[in-house]
Design an enzyme around this catalytic site. Structure first.
Site, PDB file in Angstrom:
ATOM      1  CD  GLU A  55      -2.266   1.866  -3.537  1.00 54.52           C
ATOM      2  OE1 GLU A  55      -3.383   2.123  -4.023  1.00 54.52           O
ATOM      3  OE2 GLU A  55      -1.971   2.068  -2.338  1.00 54.52           O
ATOM      4  CG  ASP A  70      -1.834   1.153   1.310  1.00 50.97           C
ATOM      5  OD1 ASP A  70      -2.700   1.255   0.439  1.00 50.97           O
ATOM      6  OD2 ASP A  70      -1.705   1.952   2.256  1.00 50.97           O
TER       7      ASP A  70
END
Length: 921
Positions: free
Chosen positions: A552, A522
């Site tokens: 990400e 994340d």
């Protein structure tokens, strides 16, 4: 059993030499450690209530250098470090400092900073650099175990200015040996139990031992600090496996005073209910392994990163509404062991079709899900556009049993709410392993969505673990010393040595001891590339195989554009082999941007009608044809793996490298290798693909056409070079009733129906919290009776999606591992200013390639509702036949009968809204 109070007195006696060294000889003795204390903190010595609140504006650059940005000292200004073991320093402007135990004079430094220091702190503001004299440097470690105030004083010793200090630079330098400590946490070895905690600024640490997760303490044990490392250790001469523990850490907290924090271990492997106590375990213990755990092989489907076809799934979503799972197992890890459930049969079928990985949304210990006493809302019967359903969900938000889980309480322990018994620290370990084992047995690798970039709380919050052990170290601070929150939570600082170590060693446990095959990070762009590369080496070394890393790579916040370090972001990971999600083709396909709301949500994309099938809004303000051509070009960038060096003729008629094509203020092509790109059109964030199409397609679009648009979107991902990533339910037309951010929207808005009869569209307006400003747009869409699919459309979509997986699996040409291979074997057709912008086409040359399956492959995606014809270049004309998957029983009959090559092989006929693959065997 000895009484706790008598044991605690022994702890106090052992720690008196340390307190004396910290100049506490005149202070009252500390109370004994009460392991049965019910709260999370005790203030042992409060800071003066009237002391001025100081920012934390000065930075320790290493163990003896500080910099104070912003201050402009006058001639004769003196700088001193003022310390107090109990937080008693009061530094009022214009007054003489009070409550000082000791002080250290600093001298301005005129020499250049050491290279490593200047690079690490290049981002801080200008200000004087101050140096601790060599004779005083041995005093710094004990100084940092108390309150430290940096003061600028005039000739009379009065305060001109004062600030607290940010200590990570000093702690990393002074305790650099801690990075090499191999066994932090609770470890069982040679019949003993050893506890190790890195707490270099603590004044005392004890470990409290409990027989159970809720009973009274068994004993309390002092820990001793190793001065070179800052690690506190206690070794108990017995195996305490199966018991529980927590620490009592006496530490200075600026603005509060000397505090005793009752806190768990950052390296803990399991917990009792709601993480109140950590569980002592050896993950090699046979009692914590399901039958056959050591001998169950990991699937061997992925040789190269580009072989990965990922399915993103939430543990609770998977089974909570599955009636074929026993009720007590629904929503848990254990549901995956039900091999004959509808959900497991569905996953097994996807595995057979070509799925390689299931990526689980966070499954570590989560702060926001109650592990006991959670409640489920009672949803009223109401209309498709009613507010009543969301009101019922919102009424129990935070108390219900659902959350995505992007708020890690503890990084390296399984989540208790997904266990059948959260109170038993062993159950969650066993059941997590059973889940992995069950997925491995049906041929699916298991990936974890991990969140090391933030914590749910910091400071003295009861949900703060790291900051209550080493205050001000693990979190990333701004120029005033407040915790940065650009990730929507309390940012961590993986650029700091011990936060990076915690992240890396946590990932090693998941990969080695739980057989996790891949990780999805994340907000990975908030972490240093160097830390991620170190992590890659560590997990590979620990497992003896390559563990795939994706994440990400968004570039924003206080670390944007490499301000503090080289990020693990899209533009900074070239050559690392670590993959990042690409938003290029995603946005072009869907239309608009990730964070649109209101009327902006109606802006169309390539798959849902941009220019060629305008919706009502677009009819009022039409877009030019160039918009459609630009969108088609961006999707072609994705088809070519977003590779920097791949060349393509754009709609402007210019041949460019993909890195020369703009995407806002960034290059459209950004990756060095195809394995560094993750292609997707839907994931847990934002609207599902069905929902975004419900908003953007013309209102009168028939149900079967909506299903075909869904498959067009999935085909873009399936045919793109790189890693393919799909959200659970994309194949079932999954809807969240237009919820754009369902992280806390409960089971109602996150349901999946494995019976393939309902996609849950039109089950009420989604929660007002994140969607209320769009309700006016949503309501007529939810109430449109033409949109909600029947079981027939859902079943068709499921079959068509499986066919896409089979096609991708059938040929290595869709999964080329290198940029060179993509450049040599992929030829994008129908490009340039004369293109038909509703067609995407690519030719793949399989000559001489093992596992190509075919000598030639040619794919075409037609977004238009009507059939289209693609004229082929002269060198590609000839005999083409439909891919065998298209010709198999159960395949889309329209493609099988209408897609064809002309008699002379010069053109291909493509049915409306279809994705077709032709081959030459």
């Amino acid at each position: 059993m000895m009484r706790i109070s008598s044991l605690a007195c022994g702890v106090l006696a052992a720690l008196l030499p340390l307190t004396a060294a910290l100049a506490q000889t005149a202070a009252a003795p500390l109370p004994p450690v009460d392991c049965n204390f019910a709260g999370h903190q005790q203030v042992l010595a409060a800071s003066p209530a009237d002391a001025p609140k100081l920012a934390r504006e000065a930075y320790w650059l290493n163990g003896f250098l500080l910099q104070w940005p912003g201050i402009k000292p006058m001639a004769g200004t003196q700088f001193r470090l003022l310390s107090s073991a109990r937080g008693a320093v009061v530094a009022r402007t214009g007054g003489v400092p009070e409550g000082v135990d000791s002080s250290i004079e600093l001298s301005p430094r005129s020499q250049r900073l050491p290279a490593g220091v200047s690079e690490r702190f290049k981002w801080i503001g200008a200000g004087p650099v101050l140096e601790v004299k060599p004779a005083d440097r041995s005093r710094i470690k004990p100084l940092l175990r108390g309150q430290v105030v940096l003061a600028a004083l005039d000739a009379e010793g009065k305060v001109l200015a004062a600030t607290l200090t940010q200590t990570p630079g000093a702690l990393d330098a002074l305790y650099s040996q801690a990075e090499r400590v191999p066994d932090l946490g609770a470890n069982l070895r040679e019949g003993a139990t050893q506890f190790k905690l890195w707490a270099p600024t603590a004044q005392a640490v004890s470990v409290c031992l409990y027989d159970t997760g809720s009973g009274s303490a068994r004993s309390v044990h002092p820990m001793r600090m190793d001065l070179p490392t800052g690690v506190w250790t206690s070794r108990l001469p017995a195996n305490h496996s199966g018991r529980y523990f927590r620490y009592a850490v006496d530490v200075m907290v600026d603005g509060v005073g000397l505090v005793r924090n009752h806190v768990t271990d950052p390296y803990a492997l399991s917990f009792t209910t709601d993480s109140l106590r950590a569980y002592i375990s050896d993950l090699d213990d046979a009692k914590l392994k399901p039958a056959g755990w050591d001998s169950t092989p990991r699937p061997n489907k992925v040789r190269n990163p580009t072989d990965m076809v990922i399915y993103e799934l939430h543990v609770r979503d998977f089974s909570i509404t599955d009636a074929t799972v026993p009720e007590k197992l629904r929503g848990t890890f254990a549901a995956f062991g039900q091999t004959q459930s509808a959900g497991m049969k569905h996953l097994a079928a996807l595995s057979q079709a070509g799925l390689t990985d299931v990526h689980l949304l966070p499954v570590f210990d989560i702060a926001s899900i109650p592990e006991k006493g959670c409640v489920n809302p009672v949803i009223p019967a109401a209309g498709p556009g009613s507010e009543l359903q969301q009101a019922a969900v919102e009424a129990v938000s935070g108390k219900d049993c659902f959350n995505w889980g992007y708020d890690p309480f503890n990084f390296t322990a399984p989540e208790g709410s997904y266990s059948t018994d959260a109170a038993d620290g062993a159950r969650r370990i066993i059941e997590f392993r059973e889940m992995v084992q069950a997925l491995h047995r049906i041929g699916l690798r298991v990936g974890m969505d991990v969140v090391y970039n933030h914590t749910p709380a910091s400071g003295q919050s009861d949900r703060s673990v790291l900051d209550r052990i080493v205050p001000g170290y693990y979190q990333r601070l701004n120029a005033k010393g407040a915790v940065e929150q650009s990730t929507c939570c309390e940012n961590t600082a993986t650029e700091h040595m011990m936060m990076a170590k915690l992240m890396i060693e946590s990932a090693v446990v998941w990969a080695r001891d739980y057989k996790i095959d891949s990780f999805r990070f994340d907000l990975m762009g908030h972490q240093p590339r160097a830390a991620m590369e170190q992590l890659q080496r560590a997990v590979n070394r620990a497992t003896g195989r390559n563990i795939n890393l994706i994440g990400e790579g968004w570039n924003f916040g206080e670390i944007e554009n490499g301000r503090r370090f080289v990020q693990a972001s899209q533009l900074s990971l070239n050559g690392s082999g670590i993959g990042t999600f690409s938003d290029r083709a995603r946005d072009a396909a869907r239309g608009g941007g990730c964070c649109d709301s209101g009327e902006a949500l109606l802006r169309q994309g390539w798959i849902n009608g941009l220019v060629y099938a305008p919706n009502e809004t677009a009819q009022r303000a039409p877009f030019p044809d160039t918009e459609l051509m630009a969108a088609a070009d961006l999707i072609r960038v994705g088809l070519a793996g977003s590779l920097r060096g791949y060349r393509m003729t754009t709609a402007d008629g210019v041949e460019l490298k993909l890195e020369e094509i703009p995407y806002g203020n960034q290059p459209a092509g950004y990756a060095s290798q195809p394995g560094e790109v993750v292609n997707y059109v839907e994931n847990h964030d934002n609207h599902t693909l069905f929902d975004i199409n419900a908003l953007k397609l013309p209102a009168d679009t028939p149900r079967d056409e909506r299903a075909r648009v869904q498959i067009i979107g999935a085909a873009i991902t399936a045919f793109s070079q790189g890693i393919a990533y799909f959200h659970a339910g994309v194949e079932t037309l999954r809807s969240k009733s237009l919820d754009k951010n369902s992280y806390d929207s409960g089971d109602w808005f996150n349901r999946i129906d494995w019976t393939l009869t309902d996609n849950h569209f039109g089950t009420g307006l989604p929660p007002k919290r994140d969607n209320g400003h769009s309700w006016a747009v949503y309501k007529p869409v939810l109430e449109n009776p033409l949109i909600k699919p029947t079981a027939a459309e859902i079943a068709w979509t499921n079959r068509a999606f499986a066919d896409l997986l089979k096609i991708r699996a059938s040929s290595a040409l869709f999964r080329l591992p290198t940029a060179q291979a993509v450049s040599e074997r992929l030829r994008l057709l129908n490009t340039g200013p004369t293109q038909n912008p509703v067609l995407l086409a690519g030719h793949l040359n399989g000559e001489g390639l093992a596992d190509a399956g075919f000598k030639q492959v040619l794919y075409v995606i037609n977004a238009a509702r009507d059939a289209q014809s693609l004229e082929l270049p002269t060198d590609l004309r000839g005999a083409w036949q439909l891919h065998p998957v298209h010709r198999a029983a159960g395949a889309d009959g329209r493609v099988a009968t209408e897609a064809r090559a002309s008699a002379d092989g010069a053109a291909l006929a493509i049915p409306g809204r279809s994705a077709v693959v032709f081959v030459r065997p």
